[in-house]
Write a protein that holds these residues in place. Structure first.
Motif, PDB file in Angstrom:
ATOM      1  N   LYS A   1       0.726  -0.861  -0.211  1.00  0.00           N
ATOM      2  CA  LYS A   1       0.319   0.698   0.267  1.00  0.00           C
ATOM      3  C   LYS A   1       0.808   0.843  -0.230  1.00  0.00           C
ATOM      4  O   LYS A   1       1.228   1.629  -0.779  1.00  0.00           O
ATOM      5  N   ASP A   2       2.004   1.195   1.215  1.00  0.00           N
ATOM      6  CA  ASP A   2       3.217   2.691   1.274  1.00  0.00           C
ATOM      7  C   ASP A   2       3.970   2.000   1.252  1.00  0.00           C
ATOM      8  O   ASP A   2       4.822   2.094   0.360  1.00  0.00           O
ATOM      9  N   ASN A   3       4.389   1.383   2.552  1.00  0.00           N
ATOM     10  CA  ASN A   3       5.611   1.011   3.095  1.00  0.00           C
ATOM     11  C   ASN A   3       6.026  -0.690   3.201  1.00  0.00           C
ATOM     12  O   ASN A   3       4.770  -1.904   3.572  1.00  0.00           O
ATOM     13  N   THR A   4       7.079  -1.127   2.620  1.00  0.00           N
ATOM     14  CA  THR A   4       7.420  -1.936   2.968  1.00  0.00           C
ATOM     15  C   THR A   4       9.114  -2.606   3.492  1.00  0.00           C
ATOM     16  O   THR A   4       9.667  -1.532   3.304  1.00  0.00           O
ATOM     17  N   GLU A   5       9.613  -3.261   4.272  1.00  0.00           N
ATOM     18  CA  GLU A   5      10.444  -4.718   4.320  1.00  0.00           C
ATOM     19  C   GLU A   5      11.001  -5.276   3.969  1.00  0.00           C
ATOM     20  O   GLU A   5      10.375  -6.254   3.772  1.00  0.00           O
ATOM     21  N   ILE A   6      12.237  -5.706   3.587  1.00  0.00           N
ATOM     22  CA  ILE A   6      12.428  -6.824   3.631  1.00  0.00           C
ATOM     23  C   ILE A   6      14.188  -7.205   4.544  1.00  0.00           C
ATOM     24  O   ILE A   6      14.841  -6.322   4.458  1.00  0.00           O
ATOM     25  N   ALA A   7      13.797  -7.719   5.565  1.00  0.00           N
ATOM     26  CA  ALA A   7      14.629  -7.991   6.533  1.00  0.00           C
ATOM     27  C   ALA A   7      15.137  -9.780   6.620  1.00  0.00           C
ATOM     28  O   ALA A   7      14.844 -10.768   5.736  1.00  0.00           O
ATOM     29  N   VAL A   8      16.069 -10.267   7.193  1.00  0.00           N
ATOM     30  CA  VAL A   8      16.315 -11.610   7.706  1.00  0.00           C
ATOM     31  C   VAL A   8      17.132 -11.133   8.898  1.00  0.00           C
ATOM     32  O   VAL A   8      17.061 -10.611  10.275  1.00  0.00           O
TER      33      VAL A   8
ATOM     34  N   ALA B   1       7.286  10.596   0.963  1.00  0.00           N
ATOM     35  CA  ALA B   1       8.614  10.080   1.182  1.00  0.00           C
ATOM     36  C   ALA B   1       9.538   9.813   0.316  1.00  0.00           C
ATOM     37  O   ALA B   1      10.315   9.979   0.236  1.00  0.00           O
ATOM     38  N   ASN B   2       9.089   8.715  -0.365  1.00  0.00           N
ATOM     39  CA  ASN B   2       9.541   8.037  -1.234  1.00  0.00           C
ATOM     40  C   ASN B   2      11.157   7.326  -1.241  1.00  0.00           C
ATOM     41  O   ASN B   2      12.078   8.664  -2.306  1.00  0.00           O
ATOM     42  N   ARG B   3      11.008   6.592   0.173  1.00  0.00           N
ATOM     43  CA  ARG B   3      12.717   6.653  -0.233  1.00  0.00           C
ATOM     44  C   ARG B   3      12.840   5.051   0.473  1.00  0.00           C
ATOM     45  O   ARG B   3      12.369   4.556   1.021  1.00  0.00           O
ATOM     46  N   ILE B   4      14.255   5.203   0.262  1.00  0.00           N
ATOM     47  CA  ILE B   4      14.603   3.443   0.879  1.00  0.00           C
ATOM     48  C   ILE B   4      16.246   4.023   2.347  1.00  0.00           C
ATOM     49  O   ILE B   4      16.992   4.854   1.619  1.00  0.00           O
ATOM     50  N   SER B   5      15.320   3.008   3.533  1.00  0.00           N
ATOM     51  CA  SER B   5      16.248   3.079   4.243  1.00  0.00           C
ATOM     52  C   SER B   5      17.355   1.649   4.167  1.00  0.00           C
ATOM     53  O   SER B   5      16.369   0.381   4.565  1.00  0.00           O
TER      54      SER B   5
ATOM     55  N   ALA C   1      17.319  -7.926  11.532  1.00  0.00           N
ATOM     56  CA  ALA C   1      17.321  -7.043  11.016  1.00  0.00           C
ATOM     57  C   ALA C   1      17.664  -6.739   9.881  1.00  0.00           C
ATOM     58  O   ALA C   1      17.089  -7.508   8.838  1.00  0.00           O
ATOM     59  N   SER C   2      17.236  -5.136   9.459  1.00  0.00           N
ATOM     60  CA  SER C   2      16.250  -4.399   7.644  1.00  0.00           C
ATOM     61  C   SER C   2      17.899  -4.496   7.072  1.00  0.00           C
ATOM     62  O   SER C   2      18.715  -4.028   6.866  1.00  0.00           O
ATOM     63  N   LEU C   3      17.123  -5.402   5.748  1.00  0.00           N
ATOM     64  CA  LEU C   3      18.028  -5.117   4.216  1.00  0.00           C
ATOM     65  C   LEU C   3      17.662  -3.884   3.957  1.00  0.00           C
ATOM     66  O   LEU C   3      18.491  -2.631   3.108  1.00  0.00           O
ATOM     67  N   MET C   4      16.135  -3.068   3.728  1.00  0.00           N
ATOM     68  CA  MET C   4      15.488  -2.319   3.097  1.00  0.00           C
ATOM     69  C   MET C   4      14.290  -2.545   3.239  1.00  0.00           C
ATOM     70  O   MET C   4      14.107  -3.217   3.875  1.00  0.00           O
ATOM     71  N   TYR C   5      14.371  -0.872   3.780  1.00  0.00           N
ATOM     72  CA  TYR C   5      12.968  -0.643   3.725  1.00  0.00           C
ATOM     73  C   TYR C   5      12.469   0.151   3.476  1.00  0.00           C
ATOM     74  O   TYR C   5      13.565   1.763   2.928  1.00  0.00           O
ATOM     75  N   TYR C   6      11.347   0.693   2.736  1.00  0.00           N
ATOM     76  CA  TYR C   6      11.195   0.927   1.062  1.00  0.00           C
ATOM     77  C   TYR C   6      10.072   2.441   1.380  1.00  0.00           C
ATOM     78  O   TYR C   6       8.839   1.625   2.336  1.00  0.00           O
ATOM     79  N   GLU C   7       9.361   3.261   2.108  1.00  0.00           N
ATOM     80  CA  GLU C   7       8.265   4.346   2.524  1.00  0.00           C
ATOM     81  C   GLU C   7       7.974   4.822   0.912  1.00  0.00           C
ATOM     82  O   GLU C   7       8.587   5.739   0.494  1.00  0.00           O
TER      83      GLU C   7
END
Length: 491
Positions: free
Chosen positions: A267-274, A292-296, A282-288
Motif C-alpha cells: 500500500k505504502d511501505n514494505t520491508e525486506i529483513a533477515v 517520502a519515496n525513500r529507501i532506508s 535486521a532490515s536489509l531494505m525499508y521502502y517508504e
C-alpha cells in the motif's frame, strides 16, 4: 377322462339334489378358487404370460430357487440376485448397491465363485462401464491383469491432455491425472484454473507438515523453463532461484509487460529483513512510499542498526543528495579503518574530513582532479603543494612563516642575523625564498631585511644592520619586536 377330480357332493343317476347339497357345492368351489395357485398338477395349469394383467405380479414373488432367463431386464427399484448372474450382452448399471452387497463378502475374501469351485482371482473389468458406487476389499486393476496396488490404472504413456483418469465432465472444468515415460502429471482442463485447498489448510512440497499456505522443503525455481544453477546442483535446500538464462527483466519505463524480475507490492511501505537463527532481525531494505519515496538500508528494528555495509564495486548516485545525518557520531562516513582512504563526518574534529590512502610516497595522499573551487576561506595547516609551477611546469609547494623576535644573533658590533629552518617543508631541492623584516618600529631605517643568504633546501639566513652603520644588537631587535616574515616556493 384321466386325472379328473372327485365331485364335491357325489350323486348317482336318479338321486334327489337337496338344497343343502347345492349350497355345499358352492362353498367348496369358492374355497378351492381362493386357494388356487396355478402352479400345475392339482393346482391347475400355469397361467400364460398374456393371461396376467400388467403389474399384477412384482419381482418379489419370483421363486428365489428358480432359474430365470430374461431377454431384457429393466428395474426401477432394487435387484437382488442370490446365486449367479450371467449377462450375455451389455450391462449398464445405474445403481449397483444391491449387486455389490452380494459380491462384497466374496470380494473381501479375494475370490470369485466359479461353478462349484472357489477360485482366487482379481476383479477384471473390460469395456465401458458406468457405476453408481463400488466397494472392493482387495486389488482392482484397470488396464492390467495383475494390479500391484489397491487400485492401479495402466494405459499408454500420455501427456497432460491424456484421459487415463478424468474427474468431471469433459465439456466443463475437469481434473486429469496421468503419466508419461519421464514424468507424472496432474492437469486442470476445460480452460479453468486448478485450485489447491481453496477452502483452507496448507500445501507441502517435500514435507508432510507445512507451516504456511505453501512450504517447499528443498530448492525452489521460478523461471521460463531455462534455469541453470539449481539443475546443476549449485543451490542448496531452502534457496529460491528466480529468472532465466535466456531472458532479461526490467529496465523499462512505467508499467509494461516486463516490469521487473522481482516485484514487491504494498500500500505504502514494505520491508525486506533477515534474522540470524532468532538472534536478531535486521532490515536489509525499508521502502517508504507516498510523499517520502525513500529507501532506508540497515534500519534499526529493535536489535540495533546494521553495523557495517560493505560494497565491493562502484556506487553511483545520480540527481540525488548524500547526507551524513548522525552528527554526534565520532566518525560517520565512507571508510573508518586505519590506512584506508575515507570521507568522515567527525564530531571530535567538528568537520568533514577527506583522508588519503596510507602507504604512498606522500604518506596519506588525496588527489583532486580537474578543477577545485573554494567558495569561502581556505585554511592550510600543513604544506600547500602544487599552488605554483616552475619553468619546467612542475608543481610547486608553498611554505610560509615568521621567526621569533628572540631568534636574533649578533653579527659583529653593528649587525645581527637570524637563521630560518624550513626542513619541515620537505623540499627536495632549494626553493625560492622571499623574506621581509617586520616589527613594532624603526625597521624602515634598516637594510638587509629582504636579502637571502646561505639558501638550501632546509633553510636560509637574513642579515640586518642600520643604514647609517651605527651599532645594532639582538637586544635592540627584541625591544622593537623585529622578526622575519618569509615564504618558500619549491618542489
Amino acid at each position: 377322462m384321466a386325472n379328473r377330480p372327485d365331485p364335491y357332493v357325489k350323486k348317482d343317476p336318479g338321486d334327489i339334489m337337496l338344497a343343502s347339497d347345492w349350497n355345499e357345492m358352492q362353498v367348496q368351489g369358492r374355497e378351492e378358487v381362493h386357494a388356487h395357485r396355478h402352479t400345475g398338477e392339482a393346482d391347475g395349469q400355469p397361467i400364460p404370460r398374456e393371461g396376467i394383467a400388467q403389474k399384477a405380479i412384482d419381482g418379489t414373488r419370483i421363486d428365489p430357487a428358480s432359474n430365470v432367463t430374461v431377454g431384457t431386464l429393466t428395474s426401477d427399484g432394487n435387484l437382488t440376485v442370490k446365486g449367479e448372474l450371467k449377462v450375455n450382452g451389455k450391462a449398464i448399471l445405474d445403481n449397483v448397491a444391491d449387486l455389490l452387497a452380494t459380491l462384497a463378502p466374496r470380494l473381501a475374501d479375494n475370490y470369485i465363485q466359479n461353478g462349484t469351485a472357489a477360485q482366487t482371482a482379481n476383479l477384471n473389468i473390460s469395456g465401458n462401464g458406468t457405476f453408481g458406487g463400488t466397494m472392493v476389499a482387495g486389488k482392482v486393476g484397470i488396464g492390467t491383469n495383475s494390479p500391484s496396488a489397491t487400485l492401479q490404472l495402466v494405459d499408454k504413456n500420455q501427456g497432460p491432455d491424456g484421459t487415463l483418469l478424468v474427474l468431471g465432465p469433459t465439456k466443463q472444468a475437469n481434473l486429469r491425472l496421468g503419466y508419461d515415460a519421464e514424468y507424472s502429471w496432474i492437469q486442470a482442463h476445460g480452460a479453468k484454473p486448478l485450485a489447491l485447498n481453496p477452502i483452507g489448510n496448507n500445501v507441502g512440497i517435500g514435507t508432510t507438515a507445512p507451516v504456511g499456505k505453501i512450504e517447499v522443503n528443498g530448492t525452489a525455481v521460478i523461471s521460463n523453463g531455462n534455469s541453470y544453477a539449481t539443475g546443476n546442483n549449485y543451490m542448496a535446500a531452502g534457496s529460491l532461484t528466480i529468472g532465466s538464462i535466456t531472458a532479461n527483466y526490467g529496465g523499462g519505463q512505467k508499467w509494461n509487460a516486463n516490469t521487473a524480475g522481482l516485484l514487491l507490492e504494498t500500500k505504502d511501505n514494505t520491508e525486506i529483513a533477515v534474522h540470524d537463527s532468532k538472534t536478531r532481525v535486521a532490515s536489509l531494505m525499508y521502502y517508504e512510499g507516498g510523499a517520502a519515496n525513500r529507501i532506508s538500508i540497515g534500519r534499526d528494528m529493535g536489535w540495533g542498526a546494521i553495523g557495517q555495509l560493505l560494497v565491493n564495486g562502484a556506487i553511483s548516485a545520480g540527481n540525488s543528495d548524500l547526507y551524513f545525518t548522525k552528527t554526534d557520531h565520532k566518525h560517520t562516513g565512507f571508510g573508518n579503518t586505519a590506512g584506508y582512504a575515507a570521507i568522515e563526518n567527525a564530531a571530535d574534529y567538528d568537520s568533514l574530513m577527506i583522508l588519503g590512502r596510507a602507504g604512498t610516497d606522500k604518506a596519506r595522499k588525496v588527489r583532486l582532479w580537474d578543477y577545485l573551487e573554494v567558495n569561502g576561506r581556505l585554511d592550510v595547516t600543513g604544506d600547500l603543494l602544487g599552488a605554483a609551477k616552475n619553468a619546467a611546469n612542475q608543481a610547486q609547494r608553498v611554505r610560509c612563516g615568521q621567526t621569533s623576535d628572540s631568534a636574533w644573533v649578533a653579527y659583529g658590533k653593528n649587525g645581527i642575523y637570524v637563521e630560518i629552518d624550513t626542513s619541515h617543508a620537505g623540499f627536495s631541492s632549494t626553493p625560492v625564498y622571499v623574506a621581509s623584516l617586520g616589527g613594532n618600529g624603526g625597521h624602515w631605517d634598516t637594510t638587509g631585511g629582504s636579502s637571502i643568504y646561505s639558501a638550501t633546501k632546509t633553510g636560509f639566513k637574513v642579515y640586518v644592520r642600520w643604514a647609517d652603520g651605527r651599532a645594532l644588537s639582538p637586544e635592540d631587535a627584541k625591544k622593537s619586536g623585529w622578526h622575519i616574515i618569509w615564504m618558500a616556493v619549491g618542489s
